[in-house]
Design an enzyme around this catalytic site. Structure first.
Site, PDB file in Angstrom:
ATOM      1  CE1 TYR A 181      -2.518   4.386   7.454  1.00 23.70           C
ATOM      2  CE2 TYR A 181      -1.990   6.717   7.184  1.00 23.70           C
ATOM      3  CZ  TYR A 181      -2.203   5.619   7.998  1.00 23.70           C
ATOM      4  OH  TYR A 181      -2.087   5.755   9.359  1.00 23.70           O
ATOM      5  CE1 TYR A 193       0.691  -0.355   4.596  1.00 27.42           C
ATOM      6  CE2 TYR A 193       0.184   1.964   4.243  1.00 27.42           C
ATOM      7  CZ  TYR A 193       0.702   0.961   5.046  1.00 27.42           C
ATOM      8  OH  TYR A 193       1.237   1.254   6.267  1.00 27.42           O
ATOM      9  CB  CYS A 194       1.499   4.070  -1.646  1.00 26.79           C
ATOM     10  SG  CYS A 194       0.285   4.293  -2.974  1.00 26.79           S
ATOM     11  CG  LEU A 195      -1.577   9.346   0.686  1.00 32.09           C
ATOM     12  CD1 LEU A 195      -1.666   9.230   2.198  1.00 32.09           C
ATOM     13  CD2 LEU A 195      -1.128  10.754   0.300  1.00 32.09           C
ATOM     14  N   GLY A 235      -2.663   4.489  -3.699  1.00 29.25           N
ATOM     15  CA  GLY A 235      -2.756   3.279  -4.520  1.00 29.25           C
ATOM     16  C   GLY A 235      -1.934   3.345  -5.792  1.00 29.25           C
TER      17      GLY A 235
END
Ligand code: FAD
Length: 594
Positions: free
Chosen positions: A550, A522-524, A526
């Site tokens: 996130y 995951y990241c902020l 996608g």
């Protein structure tokens, strides 16, 4: 009876209700049939008024009351030759004699009026549960201009400093915003765990946080049980459990119910929601009686069930179609998607088609994707991200619904998606849509195209998604949770148990990742995690990307993350454009935002 123009005995068309559906029907009827006798009964004083604008008249955003009165009875009669009878309530339908019983509130007299065709468009009334004190003079409801006048007079004369709004649907939210903008302390109480039930919970969380940022108090999952006098003479709103909210006024907006008493008493068939059942030609169980607008139930084009969809667009369309059918034209109203939009302070919230709750409830197979595209090209001032949720069929990619929350450009994206959904397009079509682009308005890859690319990747198997709500079930010894944001972002907040390797270091550090495990990345938002999935997949790892990143994780877990990352930033970005006049000011604001 022939309705063709020129028939020897002009037909008598009687319409009950003179606002959205009724007035549309009357005007169309006249355009099609110059000789017909058209009589429109309206219980209230006004016809064809802008119900959708009355909250903004209250807040002062629409300053002149007369702007809400789109037509007066006199002008309507002059233009359309319609016999408009205001303050005239239809109190019974006599089907055997094809006549209606009318109570003239001006004279107190009752009389009968014959019809050849009757059109019912009496709308829906605010739900008014029998709670103690609900009829008190400081408890308000909003449907008509007269209701708006009453609230406005109270606000101007009694100088209330605080208000409780009961109900978090779109009317409740509009009222809450309006009263807050007038400077009142506003508490919104909603029985469900979220406002705007047409949204899924995680999207509604953006609205919750935005309202709190705007200084509103939000009590979710709380039921109002009554209204009374507080010891200091103010209004006490009692909640289940006994808690009292002391305020100066309350507005109840806890839903609407179809005004179907006339139809019921005339023996017309009603559906499970208490709304009138009509066929595709908008005829009730009596073919000479039509029903349109909020009094009817509508076929949900996606879920395939009948629903009550009290929306102005539907009422207007049906008004026109009913007139067409009465005039002898072939028509079919197939149903609706329930497309809607509302503004809450700076936030615009819109939806079309089914939401996830409905799809789950109707056992429709579906997949979802979240994207956070910018409102327009990022390099052009004022670009602000939005959150877009797309629901689609995992089999053929057919679009089932969409929800968008943002501050700019939401309206045009939801309308494109509503059109695509109505036309039966699939996610494979969305990237192909050619949408107008210049940097002020969009991006060369528009937000809708991007939503299509992402969903297309899923259906085509280029990337396997997982969703934040599946995480607890996915985490075990065979999975590895990887956060590919920067170390700074990671330190400010991350999902428990995640390891951090920033995307830009991944090609040097991928050997740190244990082999043989399923990587949950995951990241902020996608995007970076999607890139990471592609890199790692080509190194032989099994990967899944957390859709929406996130941001969506936080929206789904508000207790764990009290703030959705980025939401404050949206507001700052707005402030940046609105309030900063010099580049220096902008720089300062930007710095404090990082
Ligand atoms: P209405 O427009 O409600 O008209 C019904 C009329 O019939 C009423 O004037 C009533 O007095 C009259 N009547 C009822 N019974 C009788 C009788 N027996 N005899 C004579 N007259 C009778 N929709 C949107 O899509 N977007 C929005 O932004 C939006 N905002 C809204 C904001 C507010 C505050 C409200 C109250 C509604 C809003 N709506 C909105 C909903 C929209 O106004 C309705 O869906 C639409 O007006 C329904 O049209 P209708 O003809 O069915 O009923």
């Amino acid at each position: 009876m022939s309705m063709n123009s020129g028939s020897q005995h002009p037909a008598t068309i009687v319409i009950v209700g003179g606002v959205a559906g009724g007035a549309s029907c009357a005007a169309r009827m006249r355009r099609l049939h110059e000789d017909a006798q058209i009589i429109m009964f309206e219980r209230g004083e006004h016809i064809s008024f802008a119900s959708c604008g009355i909250s903004y008249y209250l807040s002062g955003e629409i300053q002149e009351r007369r702007k809400l009165l789109i037509q007066t009875p006199e002008r309507f009669n002059a233009r359309f030759n319609v016999d408009v009878r205001i303050k005239s309530e239809v109190i019974a339908i006599h089907r055997a004699t094809k006549s209606v019983e009318v109570l003239d509130h001006k004279t107190g007299q009752q009389y009968r009026q014959h019809y050849d065709k009757l059109v019912l468009s009496p709308g829906a009334a605010p739900v008014r549960p029998p709670l103690p004190g609900i009829d008190g003079e400081r408890v308000f409801f909003l449907r008509s201009i007269e209701d708006a006048d009453r609230i406005k007079a109270y606000v101007q004369d009694a100088y209330p400093r605080s208000a409780v709004v009961v109900g978090g649907g779109f009317i409740g939210l509009e009222m809450a915003e309006g009263l807050r903008n007038l400077g009142l302390d506003v508490t919104l109480v909603e029985m469900a765990g979220q406002v705007m039930l047409q949204l899924d919970e995680e999207l509604a969380e953006f609205v919750h946080q935005h309202m709190k940022l705007k200084g509103m108090k939000l009590l979710l999952g709380r039921r109002v049980e009554g209204f009374g006098d507080a010891p200091d003479g103010r209004l006490a709103v009692t909640l289940q459990g006994g808690q009292e909210l002391i305020c100066d006024m309350a507005v109840c907006a806890i839903g609407v119910k179809p005004e179907a008493a006339l139809a019921r008493e005339a023996g017309l068939e009603l559906g499970p929601h208490g709304a009138v059942i009509v066929n595709r030609q908008l005829q009730t169980s009596d073919p000479d009686i039509y029903a349109i607008g909020d009094v009817t139930e509508t076929h949900d084009l996606i879920a395939g069930v009948m629903r009550h969809m009290p929306l102005a667009g539907i009422a207007n369309k049906q008004g026109r179609l009913a007139a067409d059918h009465i005039a002898g034209r072939q028509i079919a109203f197939d149903g609706a998607l329930g497309t809607s939009i509302v503004r809450i302070f700076d936030l615009v919230v819109a939806g079309t088609g089914a939401n996830e709750k409905t799809l789950r409830g109707s056992n429709v197979a579906h997949e979802k994707s979240y994207t956070h595209p910018a409102s327009h090209a990022g390099y052009f001032p004022g670009a602000v991200p939005m959150v877009m949720k797309l629901l689609f069929s995992p089999d053929d990619g057919r679009i089932l619904g969409a929800q968008i929350v943002g501050v700019d450009g939401v309206d045009k994206r939801i309308d494109v998606l509503a059109t695509a959904t109505y036309a039966g397009l699939t996610v494979h079509d969305l990237p192909k849509l050619e949408l107008a682009y210049a940097p002020q308005f969009g991006s060369a890859k528009d937000a809708v195209n991007i939503a299509g690319y992402v969903a297309d990747n899923v259906v085509e198997g280029d990337v396997e998604l997982f969703h934040a709500d599946e995480l607890p079930a996915l985490i075990d010894n065979d999975t590895f949770l990887l956060d590919v944001r920067t170390a700074g972002e990671f330190d400010r907040g991350h999902i428990n148990g995640a390891a951090n390797i920033p995307i830009d270091n991944l090609r040097d550090r991928w050997q740190e990742i244990p082999t043989g495990k399923l990587l949950l990345v995951y990241c902020l938002t996608g995007i970076r995690s999607y890139l990471a999935c592609r890199i790692l997949r080509q190194k032989g790892f099994r990967t899944r990307n957390m859709s929406g990143g996130y941001v969506i994780y936080c929206a789904m877990n508000p207790l764990e993350c009290p703030e959705i990352p980025g939401l404050r930033r949206w507001q700052r970005l707005l402030a940046l454009e609105t309030f900063c006049s010099t580049p220096e000011e902008r720089k300062t604001l930007r710095r404090t935002d990082e």
